[in-house]
Design an enzyme around this catalytic site. Structure first.
Site, PDB file in Angstrom:
ATOM      1  N   ASP A 266      30.745  16.200  36.347  1.00 38.31           N
ATOM      2  CA  ASP A 266      30.966  15.616  35.014  1.00 38.31           C
ATOM      3  C   ASP A 266      30.784  16.728  33.971  1.00 38.31           C
ATOM      4  OD1 ASP A 266      30.901  14.283  32.602  1.00 38.31           O
ATOM      5  OD2 ASP A 266      29.492  12.744  33.179  1.00 38.31           O
TER       6      ASP A 266
ATOM      7  N   ASP B  58      23.931   9.393  38.982  1.00 39.60           N
ATOM      8  CA  ASP B  58      24.179  10.449  38.004  1.00 39.60           C
ATOM      9  C   ASP B  58      22.885  11.162  37.611  1.00 39.60           C
ATOM     10  OD1 ASP B  58      25.208  12.088  36.072  1.00 39.60           O
ATOM     11  OD2 ASP B  58      26.084  10.502  34.840  1.00 39.60           O
TER      12      ASP B  58
ATOM     13  N   GLU C 253      26.753  12.277  41.061  1.00 45.42           N
ATOM     14  CA  GLU C 253      27.467  12.767  39.879  1.00 45.42           C
ATOM     15  C   GLU C 253      26.614  13.821  39.186  1.00 45.42           C
ATOM     16  OE1 GLU C 253      29.320   9.717  37.476  1.00 45.42           O
ATOM     17  OE2 GLU C 253      29.008  10.879  35.650  1.00 45.42           O
TER      18      GLU C 253
ATOM     19  N   TYR D 183      23.365  16.729  25.440  1.00 47.83           N
ATOM     20  CA  TYR D 183      24.089  16.303  26.648  1.00 47.83           C
ATOM     21  C   TYR D 183      25.086  17.371  27.108  1.00 47.83           C
ATOM     22  CZ  TYR D 183      27.441  13.590  29.440  1.00 47.83           C
ATOM     23  OH  TYR D 183      28.296  13.155  30.418  1.00 47.83           O
TER      24      TYR D 183
ATOM     25  N   ALA E 194      31.846  10.710  26.033  1.00 49.04           N
ATOM     26  CA  ALA E 194      30.392  10.715  25.964  1.00 49.04           C
ATOM     27  C   ALA E 194      29.914   9.466  25.232  1.00 49.04           C
ATOM     28  CB  ALA E 194      29.918  11.973  25.258  1.00 49.04           C
TER      29      ALA E 194
ATOM     30  N   LYS F  49      21.672   6.062  36.606  1.00 48.01           N
ATOM     31  CA  LYS F  49      21.109   7.311  36.086  1.00 48.01           C
ATOM     32  C   LYS F  49      19.765   7.551  36.759  1.00 48.01           C
ATOM     33  CE  LYS F  49      23.975   8.013  32.471  1.00 48.01           C
ATOM     34  NZ  LYS F  49      25.049   9.024  32.652  1.00 48.01           N
TER      35      LYS F  49
ATOM     36  N   LYS G 215      35.553  13.510  30.614  1.00 47.18           N
ATOM     37  CA  LYS G 215      35.365  13.081  29.228  1.00 47.18           C
ATOM     38  C   LYS G 215      36.560  13.604  28.421  1.00 47.18           C
ATOM     39  CE  LYS G 215      31.156  11.537  30.127  1.00 47.18           C
ATOM     40  NZ  LYS G 215      31.437  11.259  31.547  1.00 47.18           N
TER      41      LYS G 215
ATOM     42  N   TRP H 266      34.749   4.360  31.250  1.00 46.71           N
ATOM     43  CA  TRP H 266      33.472   3.982  30.635  1.00 46.71           C
ATOM     44  C   TRP H 266      33.679   3.983  29.126  1.00 46.71           C
ATOM     45  CZ3 TRP H 266      29.982   5.659  26.988  1.00 46.71           C
ATOM     46  CH2 TRP H 266      28.771   4.952  26.945  1.00 46.71           C
TER      47      TRP H 266
ATOM     48  N   GLN I 241      27.059   3.040  37.703  1.00 44.08           N
ATOM     49  CA  GLN I 241      26.532   4.396  37.662  1.00 44.08           C
ATOM     50  C   GLN I 241      25.028   4.266  37.447  1.00 44.08           C
ATOM     51  OE1 GLN I 241      26.608   6.717  34.014  1.00 44.08           O
ATOM     52  NE2 GLN I 241      27.946   8.174  35.059  1.00 44.08           N
TER      53      GLN I 241
HETATM   54  C1  0XW Z   1      27.952   7.195  31.288  1.00 44.60           C
HETATM   55  N1  0XW Z   1      28.464   8.170  30.379  1.00 44.60           N
HETATM   56  C2  0XW Z   1      29.930   8.156  30.434  1.00 44.60           C
HETATM   57  C3  0XW Z   1      27.990   7.808  29.005  1.00 44.60           C
HETATM   58  C4  0XW Z   1      27.038   8.848  28.532  1.00 44.60           C
HETATM   59  O1  0XW Z   1      27.667   9.664  27.590  1.00 44.60           O
HETATM   60  C5  0XW Z   1      26.709   9.660  29.731  1.00 44.60           C
HETATM   61  C6  0XW Z   1      27.958   9.578  30.521  1.00 44.60           C
HETATM   62  C7  0XW Z   1      27.837  10.219  31.873  1.00 44.60           C
HETATM   63  O2  0XW Z   1      28.478   9.818  32.838  1.00 44.60           O
HETATM   64  O3  0XW Z   1      27.140  11.219  32.006  1.00 44.60           O
HETATM   65 MG    MG Z   2      27.926  11.541  34.093  1.00 44.33          MG
END
Ligand code: 0XW
Ligand code: MG
Length: 367
Positions: free
Chosen positions: A241, A193, A218, A56, A294, A164, A265, A320, A162
Protein backbone atom coordinates in the site's frame (compact mmCIF):
# COMPACT_ATOMS: atom_id res chain seq x y z
CA UNK A 1 -13.58 24.93 -23.53
CA UNK A 2 -10.96 26.78 -21.48
CA UNK A 3 -10.11 27.04 -17.80
CA UNK A 4 -11.35 30.43 -16.64
CA UNK A 5 -10.90 30.21 -12.87
CA UNK A 6 -9.73 27.79 -10.20
CA UNK A 7 -11.18 28.01 -6.69
CA UNK A 8 -9.47 26.14 -3.85
CA UNK A 9 -11.32 25.23 -0.66
CA UNK A 10 -10.43 23.57 2.61
CA UNK A 11 -12.98 21.29 4.30
CA UNK A 12 -12.74 20.14 7.90
CA UNK A 13 -13.78 16.48 8.20
CA UNK A 14 -13.96 15.23 11.80
CA UNK A 15 -13.77 11.46 12.34
CA UNK A 16 -17.14 10.06 13.47
CA UNK A 17 -17.02 8.63 17.01
CA UNK A 18 -13.55 9.95 17.85
CA UNK A 19 -10.35 8.48 16.53
CA UNK A 20 -9.25 6.51 13.47
CA UNK A 21 -6.38 4.41 14.80
CA UNK A 22 -3.60 2.83 12.72
CA UNK A 23 -0.11 1.61 13.57
CA UNK A 24 1.36 4.68 11.86
CA UNK A 25 -0.92 7.37 13.34
CA UNK A 26 -4.14 8.28 15.17
CA UNK A 27 -6.30 10.86 13.44
CA UNK A 28 -9.29 12.78 14.80
CA UNK A 29 -10.05 15.17 11.94
CA UNK A 30 -8.91 15.61 8.38
CA UNK A 31 -8.21 18.72 6.35
CA UNK A 32 -9.41 18.06 2.82
CA UNK A 33 -8.47 20.29 -0.11
CA UNK A 34 -10.94 20.77 -2.94
CA UNK A 35 -10.31 22.35 -6.31
CA UNK A 36 -13.11 23.68 -8.48
CA UNK A 37 -12.21 24.29 -12.11
CA UNK A 38 -14.60 26.76 -13.72
CA UNK A 39 -14.68 26.87 -17.51
CA UNK A 40 -15.51 29.66 -19.95
CA UNK A 41 -18.66 27.81 -20.97
CA UNK A 42 -20.04 27.76 -17.44
CA UNK A 43 -19.15 24.22 -16.33
CA UNK A 44 -17.50 23.41 -12.99
CA UNK A 45 -15.40 20.31 -12.28
CA UNK A 46 -14.34 19.19 -8.81
CA UNK A 47 -11.25 17.43 -7.49
CA UNK A 48 -10.15 16.56 -3.96
CA UNK A 49 -7.01 15.51 -2.13
CA UNK A 50 -7.09 14.60 1.55
CA UNK A 51 -3.99 13.18 3.23
CA UNK A 52 -4.83 11.24 6.38
CA UNK A 53 -2.70 13.48 8.56
CA UNK A 54 0.95 14.33 7.92
CA UNK A 55 2.44 10.96 8.99
CA UNK A 56 0.62 8.20 7.08
CA UNK A 57 2.60 9.02 3.93
CA UNK A 58 4.79 11.96 2.91
CA UNK A 59 1.74 14.11 2.10
CA UNK A 60 0.06 16.85 4.12
CA UNK A 61 -2.79 19.30 3.58
CA UNK A 62 -0.67 22.47 3.54
CA UNK A 63 1.75 20.75 1.18
CA UNK A 64 -1.11 20.01 -1.21
CA UNK A 65 -2.19 23.66 -1.17
CA UNK A 66 1.38 24.94 -1.65
CA UNK A 67 1.77 22.62 -4.65
CA UNK A 68 -1.59 23.76 -6.03
CA UNK A 69 -0.37 27.37 -5.75
CA UNK A 70 2.63 26.50 -7.96
CA UNK A 71 0.52 24.73 -10.56
CA UNK A 72 -2.83 26.56 -10.78
CA UNK A 73 -1.76 29.91 -12.30
CA UNK A 74 -0.21 28.07 -15.25
CA UNK A 75 -3.47 26.32 -16.07
CA UNK A 76 -5.63 29.44 -16.40
CA UNK A 77 -6.66 29.96 -20.01
CA UNK A 78 -5.67 26.42 -21.05
CA UNK A 79 -7.90 24.47 -23.36
CA UNK A 80 -9.48 21.37 -21.77
CA UNK A 81 -9.20 18.86 -24.57
CA UNK A 82 -6.20 16.67 -23.77
CA UNK A 83 -5.73 15.54 -20.17
CA UNK A 84 -2.24 14.37 -21.16
CA UNK A 85 -1.26 17.81 -22.40
CA UNK A 86 -2.54 19.38 -19.19
CA UNK A 87 -0.58 16.81 -17.16
CA UNK A 88 2.53 17.84 -19.06
CA UNK A 89 1.80 21.50 -18.31
CA UNK A 90 1.51 20.62 -14.60
CA UNK A 91 4.84 18.74 -14.72
CA UNK A 92 6.46 21.77 -16.34
CA UNK A 93 5.44 23.91 -13.37
CA UNK A 94 6.20 21.47 -10.56
CA UNK A 95 8.21 18.28 -10.28
CA UNK A 96 6.46 15.50 -8.37
CA UNK A 97 3.68 16.24 -5.85
CA UNK A 98 1.34 13.81 -7.57
CA UNK A 99 -1.14 13.98 -4.70
CA UNK A 100 -1.83 17.65 -5.50
CA UNK A 101 -1.90 17.08 -9.26
CA UNK A 102 -4.43 14.31 -8.64
CA UNK A 103 -7.05 16.90 -7.57
CA UNK A 104 -6.65 18.70 -10.91
CA UNK A 105 -6.76 15.41 -12.82
CA UNK A 106 -10.09 14.55 -11.12
CA UNK A 107 -11.56 18.00 -11.74
CA UNK A 108 -10.53 17.96 -15.40
CA UNK A 109 -12.06 14.53 -15.95
CA UNK A 110 -15.21 15.74 -14.17
CA UNK A 111 -15.53 18.72 -16.48
CA UNK A 112 -14.70 16.71 -19.61
CA UNK A 113 -17.26 14.06 -18.69
CA UNK A 114 -19.91 16.75 -18.24
CA UNK A 115 -19.01 18.32 -21.58
CA UNK A 116 -19.15 14.97 -23.41
CA UNK A 117 -22.19 13.75 -21.45
CA UNK A 118 -20.44 10.61 -20.14
CA UNK A 119 -19.49 9.40 -16.65
CA UNK A 120 -15.82 9.49 -15.67
CA UNK A 121 -15.72 5.67 -15.74
CA UNK A 122 -16.24 5.88 -19.52
CA UNK A 123 -13.26 8.25 -19.83
CA UNK A 124 -11.16 5.74 -17.86
CA UNK A 125 -11.83 2.98 -20.38
CA UNK A 126 -15.37 1.96 -19.54
CA UNK A 127 -17.19 0.42 -16.60
CA UNK A 128 -17.44 -3.37 -16.34
CA UNK A 129 -20.10 -3.17 -13.64
CA UNK A 130 -22.63 -0.72 -12.21
CA UNK A 131 -21.89 -1.64 -8.58
CA UNK A 132 -18.52 -2.14 -6.90
CA UNK A 133 -17.71 -3.88 -3.61
CA UNK A 134 -16.53 -1.76 -0.71
CA UNK A 135 -14.41 -3.12 2.13
CA UNK A 136 -14.50 -2.24 5.80
CA UNK A 137 -11.43 -1.07 7.68
CA UNK A 138 -11.33 -2.16 11.35
CA UNK A 139 -9.12 0.21 13.30
CA UNK A 140 -6.51 -0.92 15.84
CA UNK A 141 -8.51 -2.01 18.87
CA UNK A 142 -9.08 -4.72 21.49
CA UNK A 143 -9.45 -8.22 19.95
CA UNK A 144 -12.97 -9.08 21.18
CA UNK A 145 -14.43 -5.70 20.34
CA UNK A 146 -12.79 -5.77 16.89
CA UNK A 147 -14.19 -9.26 16.25
CA UNK A 148 -17.68 -8.12 17.25
CA UNK A 149 -17.55 -5.20 14.80
CA UNK A 150 -16.16 -7.54 12.13
CA UNK A 151 -19.14 -9.89 12.51
CA UNK A 152 -21.58 -6.94 12.35
CA UNK A 153 -19.98 -5.59 9.19
CA UNK A 154 -20.17 -8.99 7.50
CA UNK A 155 -23.87 -9.10 8.43
CA UNK A 156 -24.21 -5.64 6.88
CA UNK A 157 -22.94 -7.05 3.57
CA UNK A 158 -19.19 -6.45 3.50
CA UNK A 159 -17.31 -9.28 1.81
CA UNK A 160 -13.86 -8.03 2.71
CA UNK A 161 -12.42 -6.72 5.97
CA UNK A 162 -9.18 -4.95 6.61
CA UNK A 163 -7.89 -5.55 10.13
CA UNK A 164 -5.47 -2.92 11.35
CA UNK A 165 -2.78 -4.23 13.63
CA UNK A 166 -0.59 -2.20 15.93
CA UNK A 167 2.74 -3.82 15.34
CA UNK A 168 3.96 -3.08 18.90
CA UNK A 169 2.60 -6.09 20.71
CA UNK A 170 2.79 -9.42 18.93
CA UNK A 171 0.40 -11.12 21.36
CA UNK A 172 -2.34 -8.51 20.72
CA UNK A 173 -1.80 -8.65 16.95
CA UNK A 174 -2.08 -12.46 16.92
CA UNK A 175 -5.15 -12.30 19.16
CA UNK A 176 -6.98 -9.77 17.02
CA UNK A 177 -6.34 -11.74 13.82
CA UNK A 178 -7.53 -14.98 15.48
CA UNK A 179 -10.66 -13.42 17.03
CA UNK A 180 -11.70 -11.82 13.71
CA UNK A 181 -11.14 -15.09 11.86
CA UNK A 182 -13.18 -17.01 14.46
CA UNK A 183 -15.96 -14.41 14.14
CA UNK A 184 -16.23 -14.26 10.35
CA UNK A 185 -14.43 -17.32 8.94
CA UNK A 186 -14.80 -17.72 5.19
CA UNK A 187 -17.67 -15.23 5.06
CA UNK A 188 -15.23 -12.40 4.38
CA UNK A 189 -11.76 -12.08 2.91
CA UNK A 190 -9.32 -10.64 5.42
CA UNK A 191 -6.43 -8.23 4.90
CA UNK A 192 -4.17 -7.64 7.89
CA UNK A 193 -2.80 -4.10 7.55
CA UNK A 194 0.37 -3.27 9.46
CA UNK A 195 0.52 0.28 8.03
CA UNK A 196 4.34 0.02 7.96
CA UNK A 197 4.44 -0.76 11.70
CA UNK A 198 6.06 -4.22 11.86
CA UNK A 199 9.68 -5.17 11.82
CA UNK A 200 10.57 -7.96 9.42
CA UNK A 201 11.00 -10.24 12.45
CA UNK A 202 7.52 -9.41 13.78
CA UNK A 203 5.98 -10.00 10.35
CA UNK A 204 7.63 -13.44 10.18
CA UNK A 205 6.40 -14.30 13.69
CA UNK A 206 2.84 -13.18 12.95
CA UNK A 207 2.89 -15.19 9.73
CA UNK A 208 3.96 -18.37 11.58
CA UNK A 209 1.61 -17.90 14.53
CA UNK A 210 -1.41 -17.40 12.24
CA UNK A 211 -0.36 -20.01 9.71
CA UNK A 212 -3.80 -21.51 9.07
CA UNK A 213 -5.70 -18.23 8.67
CA UNK A 214 -6.11 -17.24 5.02
CA UNK A 215 -5.37 -13.52 5.23
CA UNK A 216 -3.29 -11.27 3.04
CA UNK A 217 -0.66 -9.09 4.66
CA UNK A 218 -0.98 -5.41 3.72
CA UNK A 219 2.08 -3.17 3.97
CA UNK A 220 3.49 -4.97 7.03
CA UNK A 221 6.82 -3.09 7.09
CA UNK A 222 8.02 0.41 6.44
CA UNK A 223 9.97 0.18 3.20
CA UNK A 224 9.70 -1.81 0.00
CA UNK A 225 13.19 -3.16 0.67
CA UNK A 226 12.16 -4.63 4.03
CA UNK A 227 9.08 -6.14 2.43
CA UNK A 228 11.24 -7.59 -0.35
CA UNK A 229 13.12 -9.61 2.28
CA UNK A 230 9.86 -11.35 3.29
CA UNK A 231 9.71 -13.15 -0.06
CA UNK A 232 10.08 -16.87 0.56
CA UNK A 233 10.04 -16.36 4.33
CA UNK A 234 6.30 -15.80 4.86
CA UNK A 235 3.48 -17.90 3.52
CA UNK A 236 0.73 -15.27 3.53
CA UNK A 237 0.42 -13.22 0.34
CA UNK A 238 1.84 -9.72 0.68
CA UNK A 239 0.14 -6.58 -0.69
CA UNK A 240 1.81 -3.20 -0.92
CA UNK A 241 0.00 0.00 0.00
CA UNK A 242 2.08 2.94 1.30
CA UNK A 243 5.15 1.77 -0.65
CA UNK A 244 3.38 2.41 -3.97
CA UNK A 245 4.50 6.02 -3.97
CA UNK A 246 4.21 6.42 -7.73
CA UNK A 247 3.84 4.43 -10.95
CA UNK A 248 7.51 3.49 -10.95
CA UNK A 249 7.25 1.96 -7.47
CA UNK A 250 4.41 -0.23 -8.72
CA UNK A 251 6.40 -1.28 -11.78
CA UNK A 252 9.39 -2.06 -9.56
CA UNK A 253 7.33 -4.14 -7.10
CA UNK A 254 5.71 -6.12 -9.92
CA UNK A 255 8.96 -6.75 -11.73
CA UNK A 256 10.71 -7.82 -8.50
CA UNK A 257 7.84 -10.21 -7.81
CA UNK A 258 7.45 -8.97 -4.23
CA UNK A 259 3.77 -7.97 -4.38
CA UNK A 260 0.83 -10.34 -4.63
CA UNK A 261 -1.57 -7.41 -4.83
CA UNK A 262 -1.95 -3.76 -3.92
CA UNK A 263 -3.92 -1.27 -1.88
CA UNK A 264 -3.84 1.65 -4.31
CA UNK A 265 -4.54 5.24 -3.35
CA UNK A 266 -5.72 7.43 -6.23
CA UNK A 267 -4.09 10.65 -5.05
CA UNK A 268 -0.80 9.01 -4.05
CA UNK A 269 -0.46 7.53 -7.53
CA UNK A 270 -1.03 11.00 -9.03
CA UNK A 271 -4.69 10.82 -10.05
CA UNK A 272 -7.18 8.73 -11.98
CA UNK A 273 -5.36 8.97 -15.31
CA UNK A 274 -2.13 7.64 -13.76
CA UNK A 275 -4.12 4.94 -11.95
CA UNK A 276 -5.26 3.52 -15.29
CA UNK A 277 -1.62 2.62 -16.02
CA UNK A 278 -1.10 0.68 -12.80
CA UNK A 279 -4.57 -0.88 -13.19
CA UNK A 280 -3.49 -2.19 -16.60
CA UNK A 281 -0.09 -3.38 -15.34
CA UNK A 282 -1.91 -5.36 -12.65
CA UNK A 283 -4.20 -6.84 -15.29
CA UNK A 284 -1.18 -8.14 -17.22
CA UNK A 285 0.07 -10.03 -14.15
CA UNK A 286 -3.41 -10.98 -12.78
CA UNK A 287 -2.75 -8.98 -9.63
CA UNK A 288 -5.69 -8.01 -7.40
CA UNK A 289 -5.91 -4.51 -5.99
CA UNK A 290 -8.21 -2.05 -4.31
CA UNK A 291 -9.14 1.46 -5.46
CA UNK A 292 -8.96 3.69 -2.38
CA UNK A 293 -7.77 6.92 -1.10
CA UNK A 294 -6.29 7.86 2.22
CA UNK A 295 -9.42 9.84 3.13
CA UNK A 296 -11.83 12.35 1.60
CA UNK A 297 -15.45 13.22 0.96
CA UNK A 298 -17.83 12.50 -1.90
CA UNK A 299 -15.49 13.76 -4.63
CA UNK A 300 -12.72 11.30 -3.79
CA UNK A 301 -15.29 8.60 -3.11
CA UNK A 302 -16.81 9.07 -6.57
CA UNK A 303 -13.35 9.04 -8.16
CA UNK A 304 -12.48 5.72 -6.46
CA UNK A 305 -15.78 4.16 -7.50
CA UNK A 306 -15.52 5.22 -11.17
CA UNK A 307 -12.06 3.71 -11.32
CA UNK A 308 -13.04 0.56 -9.44
CA UNK A 309 -15.84 -0.02 -11.97
CA UNK A 310 -13.22 -0.31 -14.73
CA UNK A 311 -11.24 -3.06 -12.95
CA UNK A 312 -11.88 -6.71 -13.79
CA UNK A 313 -14.31 -7.67 -10.98
CA UNK A 314 -12.49 -10.89 -10.05
CA UNK A 315 -9.35 -8.87 -9.26
CA UNK A 316 -11.17 -5.98 -7.57
CA UNK A 317 -10.41 -6.04 -3.85
CA UNK A 318 -12.90 -3.26 -3.19
CA UNK A 319 -13.13 0.48 -3.00
CA UNK A 320 -12.52 1.99 0.40
CA UNK A 321 -14.32 5.27 0.97
CA UNK A 322 -14.39 7.23 4.23
CA UNK A 323 -18.21 7.33 4.47
CA UNK A 324 -18.38 5.04 7.52
CA UNK A 325 -16.07 7.37 9.43
CA UNK A 326 -17.35 10.83 8.45
CA UNK A 327 -20.60 12.65 9.07
CA UNK A 328 -22.73 13.80 6.16
CA UNK A 329 -22.04 14.30 2.48
CA UNK A 330 -20.88 17.04 0.11
CA UNK A 331 -23.74 16.22 -2.25
CA UNK A 332 -27.09 15.67 -0.52
CA UNK A 333 -28.94 14.68 -3.69
CA UNK A 334 -26.39 12.28 -5.14
CA UNK A 335 -24.16 11.13 -2.27
CA UNK A 336 -21.78 8.21 -2.73
CA UNK A 337 -23.06 5.60 -0.29
CA UNK A 338 -22.29 2.07 0.78
CA UNK A 339 -25.32 -0.23 0.76
CA UNK A 340 -24.98 -3.90 1.65
CA UNK A 341 -21.22 -3.57 1.33
CA UNK A 342 -21.44 -2.20 -2.22
CA UNK A 343 -21.41 1.20 -3.90
CA UNK A 344 -23.46 2.12 -6.97
CA UNK A 345 -21.34 3.62 -9.75
CA UNK A 346 -22.54 7.18 -10.46
CA UNK A 347 -24.22 7.23 -13.86
CA UNK A 348 -24.50 10.98 -14.38
CA UNK A 349 -21.97 12.83 -16.58
CA UNK A 350 -18.58 13.54 -15.01
CA UNK A 351 -17.98 12.38 -11.45
CA UNK A 352 -21.74 12.60 -10.83
CA UNK A 353 -21.43 14.48 -7.54
CA UNK A 354 -21.51 18.22 -6.86
CA UNK A 355 -20.83 19.83 -3.47
CA UNK A 356 -23.73 21.93 -2.18
CA UNK A 357 -23.16 25.58 -3.24
CA UNK A 358 -21.30 27.54 -0.56
CA UNK A 359 -20.80 24.58 1.78
CA UNK A 360 -17.02 25.07 2.06
CA UNK A 361 -17.28 28.80 2.76
CA UNK A 362 -14.93 31.23 1.04
CA UNK A 363 -12.17 29.80 -1.16
CA UNK A 364 -8.74 29.70 0.52
CA UNK A 365 -7.28 30.67 -2.86
CA UNK A 366 -8.60 31.85 -6.23
CA UNK A 367 -6.56 31.70 -9.44
C1 0XW B 1 -8.06 1.89 5.03
N1 0XW B 1 -7.43 2.99 4.37
C2 0XW B 1 -7.76 2.96 2.95
C3 0XW B 1 -7.93 4.25 5.00
C4 0XW B 1 -6.81 4.90 5.73
O1 0XW B 1 -6.35 6.00 5.00
C5 0XW B 1 -5.73 3.89 5.80
C6 0XW B 1 -5.94 3.12 4.55
C7 0XW B 1 -5.04 1.92 4.44
O2 0XW B 1 -5.38 0.91 3.84
O3 0XW B 1 -3.90 1.98 4.89
MG1 MG C 1 -3.37 0.02 3.92
Amino acid sequence: MRIERINVYSAHLPVKNGVYRMASADVEALDSTLVEIVTDDGLAGWGETCPIGPVYQPHHALGARAAIAEIAPGLIGSEIASIRLLARQMDERLNGHGYAKAAFDMALLDVLGQKLGVPVSTLLGGALTDRVPAYYSLIVGPPNETARIAADKVKAGYQRLQVKIGGHNLEEDVAVVNRVWEAVGYKARIAVDGNRGLTVAAAIHLDRLCQAIPFVFEQPCNTMDEIATLKGRVTHPVYLDESTEDQNAVLRAISMGIADGFGFKVTRLGGLTKMTTVRDLCAIRSLPHSCDDAWGGDIIAAACVHLAATVEPRRMEGAWIAQEYIKGHFDQKHPVVIKQGHIAVPQRPGLGVKPEPGMFGKPVAIY
